[in-house]
Design an enzyme around this catalytic site. Sequence first.
Site, mmCIF file in Angstrom:
data_model
loop_
_atom_site.group_PDB
_atom_site.id
_atom_site.type_symbol
_atom_site.label_atom_id
_atom_site.label_comp_id
_atom_site.label_asym_id
_atom_site.label_seq_id
_atom_site.Cartn_x
_atom_site.Cartn_y
_atom_site.Cartn_z
ATOM 1 N N ASP A 120 0.814 -1.223 0.000
ATOM 2 C CA ASP A 120 0.000 0.000 0.000
ATOM 3 C C ASP A 120 0.847 1.273 0.000
ATOM 4 O O ASP A 120 0.367 2.342 0.359
ATOM 5 C CB ASP A 120 -0.941 0.009 1.219
ATOM 6 C CG ASP A 120 -0.192 -0.093 2.539
ATOM 7 O OD1 ASP A 120 1.050 -0.213 2.534
ATOM 8 O OD2 ASP A 120 -0.856 -0.038 3.593
ATOM 9 N N LYS A 149 5.158 1.633 15.837
ATOM 10 C CA LYS A 149 4.063 2.481 16.299
ATOM 11 C C LYS A 149 4.213 2.956 17.749
ATOM 12 O O LYS A 149 3.403 2.638 18.622
ATOM 13 C CB LYS A 149 2.725 1.771 16.101
ATOM 14 C CG LYS A 149 2.554 1.331 14.637
ATOM 15 C CD LYS A 149 1.158 1.197 14.147
ATOM 16 C CE LYS A 149 1.149 0.936 12.659
ATOM 17 N NZ LYS A 149 1.075 -0.449 12.220
ATOM 18 N N ASP A 199 1.566 6.246 2.448
ATOM 19 C CA ASP A 199 0.878 4.982 2.721
ATOM 20 C C ASP A 199 -0.596 5.228 2.404
ATOM 21 O O ASP A 199 -1.241 6.059 3.047
ATOM 22 C CB ASP A 199 1.090 4.601 4.187
ATOM 23 C CG ASP A 199 0.367 3.311 4.569
ATOM 24 O OD1 ASP A 199 -0.692 3.011 3.987
ATOM 25 O OD2 ASP A 199 0.857 2.609 5.464
#
Length: 369
Positions: A106, A157, A217
């Site tokens: 992606d 993250k 993204d």
Amino acid sequence: MQAVILVGGEGTRLRPLTYGTPKPMVPLFGVPFLERMLARLRDAGVDHAILAAGYMPQAIEDALGDGSRLGLKLTYVVERSPLGTAGAIRNVADQIRETFFVLNGDVLTSLDLRAMLAFHRERGGVGAMHAIQVDDPSAFGCIVRDGENRIESFVEKPRRDEAPTNEVNAGTYLLERSVLEAIPAGRNVSIERETFPALLAAGERLYSYVTDDYWLDLGRPAQYRQAHDDVLDGKLVLETPPVLGDRGGTIYTIGAAGVPENVRPPVFIGAGSSIADSAVVGPYAVLGEKCTIAAGAHVRFAVLWDAVSVDHGARVSEAIVATNVHVGREAVVEHGAVIGHDATIEPGTVLEPDARVAAPGRVPTEAIS
Ligand code: GDD
Ligand code: MG
């Protein structure tokens, strides 16, 4: 040269678009995103791409087949249950012969894959990771490296206030075959949370290949729309083939000659789409094929897929509208709305900000979990 492309995610953040189209197949100016990625790989010398799939694999295979149309060999490996980003790579290990690329399915980028390969060959080690600088690393994998670009630690993250750097994993790797041995077989393994930290702990050398390329993204609605705006603004030039317009569409840039009065550039209008004289399309509108925009309707800052009809006086703005949707008379589809395949917006409806509308009965049919 071989590449593994990770295309097994369910595309949850793009729902309801991904109820009808798997994330890698969402169109970018009329061409599935993955098709554009494969063309880039082929141009960089990749002759075999392995698609690690799970969610709606048939839709991918129906469109891309064995890859001969695109000039490279495609192999599909379908996971019965999601194996995670490293598990998916381990699952195709028997197909991999040498140093290989891995790509998140992606990521839209202008990265020069050949230059990255040259970097990896020069540095050595078990792998190289494309990296870019972002303002907010909390949605990404965060890289800490030394002055020689060797990665010291990797935190997937992190909380924004705990992120050690602004340099993040851009989702393209070059890996040596030996990395496959570091991934346990037969279970879900995350390359970001498990494999990279394990390799680093074992003292293996992984390098960060930092560039200032265009990078996005596409996995969230705002970013997916942003990609279109960036192409219209010339911030990213889509490579050939396929080029803009090769399916008969027209791109009108700011200052272009011959633009109809009711079209406000920059816009892209797919083949067979029709716009009534008193409708206004643009700026920043992307229409797929066979869309119909009726009198008095406005479409701007929006991405419409194929066969979307926008009825009299309706407004579509800051929205994404999937294939075969009907927007009724005077309806208002604005402020981040995402409309799934085959949905109907009844006349006069005013959608809430960030509304997600799916047609009745449109649910994921091939979800792997
Ligand atoms: N085959 C397979 N199996 N593919 C998977 C699976 C799985 O179980 N899970 C995810 N994928 C695929 C997705 O389809 C996508 O193409 C890619 O792996 C990454 O998954 P995302 O869900 O898009 O991850 P992300 O965007 O939150 O984070 C990843 O990408 C960032 C860059 O965009 C991480 O790699 C981050 O570290 C990175 O910064
Ligand atoms: Mg992603």
